[in-house]
Design a protein around this motif. Structure first.
Motif, mmCIF file in Angstrom:
data_model
loop_
_atom_site.group_PDB
_atom_site.id
_atom_site.type_symbol
_atom_site.label_atom_id
_atom_site.label_comp_id
_atom_site.label_asym_id
_atom_site.label_seq_id
_atom_site.Cartn_x
_atom_site.Cartn_y
_atom_site.Cartn_z
ATOM 1 N N PHE A 80 -10.714 -2.598 113.312
ATOM 2 C CA PHE A 80 -10.051 -2.748 112.026
ATOM 3 C C PHE A 80 -8.564 -2.816 112.335
ATOM 4 O O PHE A 80 -8.011 -1.897 112.952
ATOM 5 C CB PHE A 80 -10.369 -1.595 111.079
ATOM 6 C CG PHE A 80 -11.732 -1.720 110.442
ATOM 7 C CD1 PHE A 80 -12.072 -2.856 109.713
ATOM 8 C CD2 PHE A 80 -12.674 -0.722 110.578
ATOM 9 C CE1 PHE A 80 -13.329 -2.990 109.129
ATOM 10 C CE2 PHE A 80 -13.932 -0.843 110.002
ATOM 11 C CZ PHE A 80 -14.255 -1.980 109.282
ATOM 12 N N THR A 139 -8.347 12.311 112.616
ATOM 13 C CA THR A 139 -9.170 11.095 112.564
ATOM 14 C C THR A 139 -10.379 11.295 111.642
ATOM 15 O O THR A 139 -10.749 12.432 111.328
ATOM 16 C CB THR A 139 -9.715 10.759 113.969
ATOM 17 O OG1 THR A 139 -10.435 11.904 114.439
ATOM 18 C CG2 THR A 139 -8.605 10.415 114.942
ATOM 19 N N ALA A 140 -11.018 10.185 111.315
ATOM 20 C CA ALA A 140 -12.234 10.268 110.499
ATOM 21 C C ALA A 140 -13.335 10.990 111.255
ATOM 22 O O ALA A 140 -14.168 11.675 110.663
ATOM 23 C CB ALA A 140 -12.694 8.867 110.113
ATOM 24 N N SER A 141 -13.351 10.823 112.575
ATOM 25 C CA SER A 141 -14.385 11.500 113.368
ATOM 26 C C SER A 141 -14.300 13.001 113.148
ATOM 27 O O SER A 141 -15.326 13.684 112.955
ATOM 28 C CB SER A 141 -14.192 11.190 114.858
ATOM 29 O OG SER A 141 -14.132 9.804 115.059
ATOM 30 N N HIS A 182 -21.150 4.637 111.520
ATOM 31 C CA HIS A 182 -20.201 4.712 112.640
ATOM 32 C C HIS A 182 -20.637 5.792 113.631
ATOM 33 O O HIS A 182 -21.196 6.824 113.237
ATOM 34 C CB HIS A 182 -18.796 5.032 112.116
ATOM 35 C CG HIS A 182 -17.752 4.963 113.185
ATOM 36 N ND1 HIS A 182 -17.317 6.071 113.870
ATOM 37 C CD2 HIS A 182 -17.088 3.907 113.706
ATOM 38 C CE1 HIS A 182 -16.410 5.701 114.758
ATOM 39 N NE2 HIS A 182 -16.251 4.381 114.675
ATOM 40 N N SER A 184 -19.147 8.021 114.937
ATOM 41 C CA SER A 184 -18.555 9.353 114.736
ATOM 42 C C SER A 184 -19.555 10.312 114.095
ATOM 43 O O SER A 184 -19.420 11.528 114.251
ATOM 44 C CB SER A 184 -17.297 9.243 113.862
ATOM 45 O OG SER A 184 -17.583 8.603 112.643
ATOM 46 N N THR A 235 -21.978 5.154 103.565
ATOM 47 C CA THR A 235 -20.726 4.507 103.981
ATOM 48 C C THR A 235 -20.289 3.446 102.972
ATOM 49 O O THR A 235 -21.095 2.635 102.530
ATOM 50 C CB THR A 235 -20.901 3.852 105.375
ATOM 51 O OG1 THR A 235 -21.417 4.833 106.272
ATOM 52 C CG2 THR A 235 -19.582 3.323 105.912
ATOM 53 N N GLY A 237 -17.972 0.532 103.340
ATOM 54 C CA GLY A 237 -17.194 -0.235 104.331
ATOM 55 C C GLY A 237 -17.613 0.131 105.743
ATOM 56 O O GLY A 237 -16.857 0.763 106.479
ATOM 57 N N THR A 239 -18.506 -0.155 109.743
ATOM 58 C CA THR A 239 -17.631 -0.658 110.800
ATOM 59 C C THR A 239 -17.995 -2.087 111.205
ATOM 60 O O THR A 239 -17.126 -2.934 111.363
ATOM 61 C CB THR A 239 -17.715 0.278 112.010
ATOM 62 O OG1 THR A 239 -17.577 1.613 111.522
ATOM 63 C CG2 THR A 239 -16.641 -0.022 113.021
ATOM 64 N N ASP A 264 -18.464 8.165 103.950
ATOM 65 C CA ASP A 264 -17.528 7.666 104.954
ATOM 66 C C ASP A 264 -16.874 6.404 104.401
ATOM 67 O O ASP A 264 -17.465 5.322 104.417
ATOM 68 C CB ASP A 264 -18.278 7.372 106.265
ATOM 69 C CG ASP A 264 -17.338 6.865 107.353
ATOM 70 O OD1 ASP A 264 -16.145 6.620 107.045
ATOM 71 O OD2 ASP A 264 -17.791 6.701 108.502
ATOM 72 N N ALA A 266 -13.788 5.623 105.535
ATOM 73 C CA ALA A 266 -12.629 5.667 106.436
ATOM 74 C C ALA A 266 -11.844 4.366 106.354
ATOM 75 O O ALA A 266 -10.618 4.376 106.262
ATOM 76 C CB ALA A 266 -13.096 5.926 107.866
ATOM 77 N N ASN A 293 -9.161 6.948 105.547
ATOM 78 C CA ASN A 293 -8.146 6.931 106.610
ATOM 79 C C ASN A 293 -6.912 6.129 106.207
ATOM 80 O O ASN A 293 -6.904 4.901 106.384
ATOM 81 C CB ASN A 293 -8.718 6.264 107.869
ATOM 82 C CG ASN A 293 -9.430 7.229 108.781
ATOM 83 O OD1 ASN A 293 -9.620 8.386 108.443
ATOM 84 N ND2 ASN A 293 -9.826 6.750 109.952
ATOM 85 N N HIS A 295 -4.493 5.832 107.939
ATOM 86 C CA HIS A 295 -4.027 5.184 109.171
ATOM 87 C C HIS A 295 -4.782 3.894 109.470
ATOM 88 O O HIS A 295 -4.449 3.195 110.416
ATOM 89 C CB HIS A 295 -4.036 6.140 110.370
ATOM 90 C CG HIS A 295 -5.383 6.499 110.939
ATOM 91 N ND1 HIS A 295 -5.698 7.764 111.333
ATOM 92 C CD2 HIS A 295 -6.477 5.765 111.222
ATOM 93 C CE1 HIS A 295 -6.922 7.803 111.825
ATOM 94 N NE2 HIS A 295 -7.420 6.596 111.772
ATOM 95 N N LYS A 296 -5.806 3.586 108.673
ATOM 96 C CA LYS A 296 -6.447 2.289 108.857
ATOM 97 C C LYS A 296 -5.811 1.248 107.928
ATOM 98 O O LYS A 296 -5.293 0.253 108.380
ATOM 99 C CB LYS A 296 -7.945 2.392 108.557
ATOM 100 C CG LYS A 296 -8.772 2.864 109.745
ATOM 101 C CD LYS A 296 -10.248 2.742 109.454
ATOM 102 C CE LYS A 296 -11.127 2.915 110.667
ATOM 103 N NZ LYS A 296 -10.740 3.953 111.610
HETATM 104 C C1 LIG Z 1 -16.513 3.476 108.881
HETATM 105 C C2 LIG Z 1 -15.764 4.232 109.967
HETATM 106 N N1 LIG Z 1 -15.897 5.563 110.047
HETATM 107 C C3 LIG Z 1 -15.262 6.275 110.986
HETATM 108 C C4 LIG Z 1 -14.451 5.664 111.921
HETATM 109 C C5 LIG Z 1 -13.756 6.496 112.954
HETATM 110 O O1 LIG Z 1 -12.391 6.511 112.711
HETATM 111 P P1 LIG Z 1 -11.386 7.438 113.545
HETATM 112 O O2 LIG Z 1 -10.882 6.599 114.666
HETATM 113 O O3 LIG Z 1 -10.324 7.807 112.556
HETATM 114 O O4 LIG Z 1 -12.156 8.614 114.021
HETATM 115 C C6 LIG Z 1 -14.308 4.277 111.889
HETATM 116 C C7 LIG Z 1 -13.463 3.578 112.884
HETATM 117 O O5 LIG Z 1 -13.278 2.406 112.875
HETATM 118 C C8 LIG Z 1 -14.976 3.543 110.889
HETATM 119 O O6 LIG Z 1 -14.890 2.209 110.827
#
Ligand SMILES: Cc1ncc(COP(=O)(O)O)c(C=O)c1O
Length: 478
Positions: A80, A139-141, A182, A184, A235, A237, A239, A264, A266, A293, A295-296
């Motif tokens: 992304f 982070t989202a993780s 994802h 994560s 989710t 959106g 990945t 999620d 993110a 996020n 930051h995305k």
């Molecule tokens: C849907 C989704 N969830 C979680 C993440 C993980 O993001 P992060 O790098 O902030 O842990 C991503 C990363 O691209 C993502 O696309």
């Protein structure tokens, strides 16, 4: 560093950053160095005596810049794309200057209170109810890991005290998500000691959205087998394709079986501030937790992930632990950041988001997100009108998934089998990436190599997409 020196180099550095942003398109998007090049060119041990800072800056040009992958480049379309803005850089500068470790209100009143205010602004912008309260993680993780830890705490299994090992009263706990989730989420269950077997992945439909009926079947089957369903991750959106799970239907299921619902969002959560995208978010207000996020896709430099919880007290119950040296007289009347996760010290991340929101305003952010989505749909229209390429998924937001197709006059007819088509598409993507002109990434959908083009840079314009389209068609003809 004496003040005069700091001032001199500080101005120089801001000039350098300004020039970097102004000339970003002169750099290859992906670094062209070979693995190990930078290490081989740096001394193996630290200098004994301090060096002139001019020499350090010269080495940034000589050694660091060639090894940078330029996420700020408007033709960065892989993964992304980052949307980060220069005003956010100011936030980072001040944050590191203050260097507050925001574990207690007392050690960081500004960080603690600004975080609450800014996250409440964002909550309102995203049309979430006032019952949601946010916390910033890196982070989202990490946000998602905390969400699942909170779900586990709410289940009342006394895992905080008794742990999970050596207990025969504890069945296998189950977390559910779609096959498109994802990684994560996998890492969260690994980290929390639930184990990979606890994660049950549910089939998706032809649009790569979780099939709600299959989720119900899985939960019922698990209950009959003696497992304990804990949480569902939906989710908005994904990945690979930016597909949107049916959150409202999943919320019904979670309500019926008393499961924690984590959403999620993110990547796509940012789009919740755009009025015409509201329909993608139907039902997310019923979640127990949501990760978004900035930051995305909200113009904020890495890292800043927000976890909204409907009942943040559960998070505190899961993680609060106050050693003697951190006890304070105001404890009962303030929020202490360390109570809401595994970190003690926390960065003053809200400052950069505050800068970004104030600089652009809600309307400025909406305009930019809309433009990204318009450009993605424009690119989709070129794919649809072309004999050479075909779309692989719908485009709800600003991610385009496509591939070179068999009907193309440039695809030799012995490439019609899927394996050869996969090789061809991979070659096209690799050629473009190696050229340095753009960066694209890929996914595999039902075994089919699919090229992903993410539109998200704050600098991206229509001409950048025209360039990628030309590169793709030229690579295909090669
Ligand atoms: C849907 C989704 N969830 C979680 C993440 C993980 O993001 P992060 O790098 O902030 O842990 C991503 C990363 O691209 C993502 O696309």
């Amino acid at each position: 560093m004496p003040s005069e020196e700091f001032r001199k180099y500080g101005y120089q550095l801001v000039d350098r950053i300004t020039d970097y942003f102004d000339c970003i398109e002169e750099f290859p998007v992906l670094s062209k160095i070979e693995p190990g090049w930078l290490k081989d060119n740096l001394p193996a041990s630290a200098p004994e005596k301090g060096e002139d800072f001019n020499d350090v800056l010269a080495d940034v040009d000589r050694l660091i810049l060639p090894a940078v992958t330029h996420w700020n480049h408007p033709n960065f379309h892989g993964l992304f794309a980052t949307s980060t803005s220069s005003v956010g850089v100011f936030g980072e500068m001040l944050t590191s200057a203050f260097d507050m470790k925001a574990m207690l209100w007392r050690t960081s009143p500004a960080s603690t209170e600004l975080e609450d205010v800014v996250l409440d602004w964002l909550r309102q912008m995203m049309n979430l109810p006032g019952s949601f309260e946010g916390t910033i993680y890196d982070t989202a993780s990490v946000s998602t890991m905390h969400a699942i830890a909170a779900a586990r705490e709410r289940a009342g299994l006394d895992i905080r005290v008794r742990g999970m090992s050596g207990r025969n009263d504890l069945p296998l706990l189950r977390v559910y998500c779609s096959e498109q989730v994802h990684s994560s989420i996998d890492k969260a269950v690994l980290t929390l000691g639930l184990g990979q077997n606890s994660l049950r992945k549910i089939a998706v439909n032809e649009r790569f959205e979780l099939i709600a009926e299959k989720l119900v079947e899985a939960i019922v089957e698990d209950i009959e087998s003696g497992y304990l369903p804990l949480c569902v991750v939906a989710t908005i959106g994904t990945t690979s394709t930016s597909s949107v799970d049916p959150v409202d239907a999943v919320a019904d299921i979670c309500e019926k079986f008393s499961l924690w619902l984590h959403v999620d969002a993110a990547y796509a959560g940012a789009a919740a501030i755009v009025p015409e995208f509201q329909h993608y978010f139907g039902g997310w207000e019923r979640a127990d937790s949501i990760v978004v996020n900035p930051h995305k896709w909200l113009f904020t430099p890495f890292d800043l992930s927000v976890l909204y919880c409907r009942d943040l007290a559960i998070m505190k119950q899961a993680f609060s632990l106050i050693p003697e040296y951190l006890k304070t007289s105001e404890e009962s009347t303030v929020k202490n950041g360390m109570d809401y996760g595994i970190q003690l010290g926390r960065r003053f991340r809200s400052l950069k988001l505050w800068f970004v929101i104030r600089y652009f305003g809600r309307q400025g952010m909406i305009t930019r997100l809309r433009e990204h989505c318009r450009l993605a749909r424009l690119f989709e229209s070129w794919v649809n009108a072309s004999d050479n390429f075909e779309m692989m998924t719908p485009v709800p937001f600003a991610l385009v998934c496509f591939r070179a197709c068999v009907s193309s006059p440039h695809v030799s007819k012995d490439s019609v089998d899927e394996t050869k088509l996969n090789v061809l598409n991979e070659r096209i993507m690799n050629d473009i990436n190696a050229s340095g002109a753009a960066y694209l990434s890929h996914t595999k959908l039902n075994g089919k190599f699919t090229i992903r083009l993410s539109v998200g840079s704050i600098r991206v314009e229509e001409r950048h997409l025209v360039k990628v389209w030309e590169l793709l068609n030229a690579a295909l003809r090669k």
